[in-house]
Write a protein that holds these residues in place. Structure first.
Motif, PDB file in Angstrom:
ATOM      1  N   LYS A 101      35.555  37.609   5.379  1.00 52.17           N
ATOM      2  CA  LYS A 101      35.700  37.735   6.827  1.00 52.17           C
ATOM      3  C   LYS A 101      36.656  36.656   7.311  1.00 52.17           C
ATOM      4  O   LYS A 101      36.463  35.482   7.060  1.00 52.17           O
ATOM      5  N   ALA A 102      37.677  37.051   8.007  1.00 53.73           N
ATOM      6  CA  ALA A 102      38.641  36.141   8.619  1.00 53.73           C
ATOM      7  C   ALA A 102      39.543  37.103   9.350  1.00 53.73           C
ATOM      8  O   ALA A 102      39.503  38.302   9.066  1.00 53.73           O
ATOM      9  N   VAL A 103      40.355  36.619  10.263  1.00 51.35           N
ATOM     10  CA  VAL A 103      41.143  37.581  11.012  1.00 51.35           C
ATOM     11  C   VAL A 103      42.638  37.360  10.778  1.00 51.35           C
ATOM     12  O   VAL A 103      43.200  36.370  11.229  1.00 51.35           O
ATOM     13  N   ARG A 140      46.346  37.815  11.565  1.00 51.70           N
ATOM     14  CA  ARG A 140      47.002  38.180  12.823  1.00 51.70           C
ATOM     15  C   ARG A 140      48.512  38.253  12.682  1.00 51.70           C
ATOM     16  O   ARG A 140      49.092  37.690  11.758  1.00 51.70           O
ATOM     17  N   TYR A 157      51.276  35.949  10.651  1.00 56.27           N
ATOM     18  CA  TYR A 157      50.760  35.134   9.543  1.00 56.27           C
ATOM     19  C   TYR A 157      51.486  35.518   8.248  1.00 56.27           C
ATOM     20  O   TYR A 157      51.795  36.682   8.008  1.00 56.27           O
ATOM     21  N   TYR A 201      43.367  42.787  12.537  1.00 55.13           N
ATOM     22  CA  TYR A 201      42.124  42.615  13.297  1.00 55.13           C
ATOM     23  C   TYR A 201      40.969  42.594  12.333  1.00 55.13           C
ATOM     24  O   TYR A 201      41.097  42.983  11.170  1.00 55.13           O
ATOM     25  N   GLN A 202      39.822  42.203  12.864  1.00 52.54           N
ATOM     26  CA  GLN A 202      38.590  42.570  12.202  1.00 52.54           C
ATOM     27  C   GLN A 202      38.280  43.926  12.824  1.00 52.54           C
ATOM     28  O   GLN A 202      37.960  44.006  14.016  1.00 52.54           O
ATOM     29  N   ILE A 240      45.858  32.012   6.646  1.00 50.64           N
ATOM     30  CA  ILE A 240      45.257  31.959   7.977  1.00 50.64           C
ATOM     31  C   ILE A 240      44.988  30.496   8.279  1.00 50.64           C
ATOM     32  O   ILE A 240      44.171  29.861   7.618  1.00 50.64           O
ATOM     33  N   ARG A 241      45.736  29.977   9.255  1.00 47.88           N
ATOM     34  CA  ARG A 241      45.747  28.541   9.495  1.00 47.88           C
ATOM     35  C   ARG A 241      46.084  27.829   8.178  1.00 47.88           C
ATOM     36  O   ARG A 241      47.093  28.139   7.575  1.00 47.88           O
ATOM     37  N   LYS A 242      45.203  26.945   7.681  1.00 51.82           N
ATOM     38  CA  LYS A 242      45.625  26.219   6.474  1.00 51.82           C
ATOM     39  C   LYS A 242      45.218  26.926   5.186  1.00 51.82           C
ATOM     40  O   LYS A 242      45.725  26.638   4.116  1.00 51.82           O
ATOM     41  N   LYS A 243      44.252  27.839   5.313  1.00 50.08           N
ATOM     42  CA  LYS A 243      43.665  28.415   4.102  1.00 50.08           C
ATOM     43  C   LYS A 243      44.330  29.721   3.670  1.00 50.08           C
ATOM     44  O   LYS A 243      44.834  30.470   4.484  1.00 50.08           O
ATOM     45  N   PHE A 293      43.625  33.389   2.101  1.00 45.42           N
ATOM     46  CA  PHE A 293      42.544  34.359   1.915  1.00 45.42           C
ATOM     47  C   PHE A 293      43.034  35.476   1.005  1.00 45.42           C
ATOM     48  O   PHE A 293      44.123  36.011   1.197  1.00 45.42           O
TER      49      PHE A 293
END
Lengths: 365, 126
Positions: free
Chosen positions: A292-294, A296, A299, A315-316, A344-347, A349
């Motif tokens: 679960k993560a979004v 966008r 990215y 989206y989710q 997603i941001r720093k990570k 997925f």
């Protein structure tokens, strides 16, 4: 800045309903009234109404109208009978997309084109630049039309019951013009949600009446552009500027079925023929994340530590709960089942390339 | 319109801290949840991570946008609210009853620069 925004004829109603308003394509538009999830689910399971008066309308008319539309448009209008609607694109000579649009055949010498709000000026200029030598007139009628989309499995029943019109005789992607209160309105069985439904075009007075009647009944929920995007996304309908653009051809977007190569000519045909022969370097794919993560828009998508593309919409998914996106990536990684990463941001997925259609369309055909 | 409750410390970026002894519970305000709309995901740090005052420590994601979480205080994360992993919508239901992380405060003077309920309420009306 804000004061330069245009307002649709339903603006006051959105404000009175407490809608969250936001700039979109130069208009101050409702993003949501109460909740994107509630509005999304209303369209999937019952019925919702969208103000889409910002969309542009262009009339191409004259003895050469069909030939001009055929020159500008990727789909084949030659077999159309009056009352039919076709989806397709206008292309630049290099195969990039000017816009995606609907073409309504009103008569043998009359075609009604529905274009994206953000592209109205550009599209009209493009049509005018490319109409030399055709005995046809290009008229921007965007100011004259307001439009609502009534969408969802209950749309047919409610439109007939509440507006006292017959629409059950309309097949998918057909329309009719009705005279109501002495004025013409267009009803078409089209939409941008993956559900059955209608788009209704008319003057401001009639569209206000349609809105008041449907919303006032309590059976049709006002829906904002927020859920319009989540709905079209789940069924992989492209949004210009995201999955299609001047830098993304219909072939790269996976929309080759709307480009008819057996037509004698249209702008962009040679570039598309070349691309079909040589293969594409980039492709729009679906990606499902394992967690679960979004994901966008914008990215990065990576593989083996290298950037291979970016998310065009993500989206989710409201209907499925899955974390999914469409992304434009290096076609070497586009095969179904390929493992990729989305930053997603720093990570990072992990995700898997999958079909773009995350939810089954529910059209009445 | 948005609810503000007494006894919490508030930041300009719409987080709150509830202090209990040496610990602070951090969450987002009712104003923030309302502005975000339907919350679908909360990106939280791990236990034992250090958070720094005025620095990002995670994100709250609504259907339409991601919004960084900014820590109002410095400290070490001793607990994260795991319930939010499966039920992020609890933040919409009651933003004050659902904290996001619990930290061991490094320096209680961090609280001096935060607002009380009355001051925060005034900023929400601006």
């Amino acid at each position: 800045m804000e004061s330069n925004l245009k307002r649709t004829c339903l603006y006051d109603k959105h404000v009175a309903l407490g809608a969250q308003m936001s700039p979109f394509a130069g208009f101050d538009m409702p993003i949501q009234y109460t909740s994107i999830i509630e509005e999304h689910n209303a369209v999937r399971h019952a019925c919702g109404i969208f103000d889409v008066s910002h969309m542009g309308e262009v009339l191409i008319s004259g003895p050469d109208a069909e030939r001009l539309v055929g020159h500008l448009f990727t789909n084949d209008v030659r077999e159309m009978t009056p009352g039919k609607v076709l989806y397709g694109m206008m292309l630049y000579p290099n195969g990039g997309v000017v816009d995606d649009l609907l073409v309504y055949k009103k008569g043998d010498e009359e075609f009604f084109l529905v274009i994206n709000a953000a592209n109205i000026d550009k599209d009209v200029a493009w049509m005018q630049e490319n109409c030399a030598g055709f005995n046809a007139k290009v008229e921007n009628q965007s100011e004259a039309y307001a439009q609502v989309a009534v969408q969802g499995p209950k749309a047919e029943e409610l439109v007939e019951k509440l507006l006292h019109v017959t629409v059950s005789d309309l097949e998918f992607y057909t329309f009719k013009e009705l005279e109501i209160d002495g004025k013409k309105a267009i009803f078409s069985r089209t939409g941008y949600t993956g559900e059955d439904g209608f788009e209704i075009y008319g003057d401001a007075a009639y569209i206000n009446k349609v809105w008041d009647t449907l919303v006032g009944s309590g059976e049709v929920l006002p829906c904002g552009l927020g859920c319009r995007d989540t709905l079209r996304f789940e069924v992989a309908l492209p949004l210009y500027g995201h999955e299609l653009s001047q830098d993304i051809t219909p072939i790269e977007a996976g929309l080759g079925m709307f480009v008819k190569m057996d037509k004698p000519e249209f702008i962009g045909k040679e570039a598309i023929a070349r691309q079909k022969e040589e293969g594409v370097k980039q492709k729009v794919v679906g990606i499902e994340l394992h967690e679960k993560a979004v994901p966008r828009n914008g990215y990065d998508v990576e593989a083996e530590g290298t950037r291979i593309g970016y998310v065009t919409t993500g989206y989710q998914s409201i209907s499925t709960g899955k974390s999914v996106c469409m992304a434009l990536i290096d076609s070497r990684y586009a095969a179904l089942g390929t493992e990729v990463d989305v930053r997603i941001r720093k990570k990072l997925f992990k995700g898997t390339v999958c079909k773009k259609r995350f939810y089954q369309k529910n059209y009445k055909k | 319109m948005s609810k503000v409750i007494e006894g919490l410390y508030y930041s300009e970026s719409h987080e709150w801290v509830k202090v209990e002894g040496a610990y602070g519970y951090i969450g987002i305000t009712d104003y923030a949840q309302h502005a975000l709309g339907n919350i679908v995901y909360v990106d939280m740090p791990d236990v034992d991570d250090e958070v720094e005052k005025d620095a990002e420590f995670g994100a709250v994601e609504s259907v339409k946008a991601a919004s960084d979480l900014i820590s109002p205080v410095s400290g070490k994360v001793v607990e994260v609210n795991e319930v939010l992993e499966d039920q992020p919508e609890l933040l919409n239901q009651d933003a004050y009853a659902n904290w996001i992380i619990k930290v061991e405060l490094t320096d209680t003077t961090d609280l001096d620069s935060l607002m009380d309920a009355k001051a925060y309420e005034a900023t929400c009306k601006e």
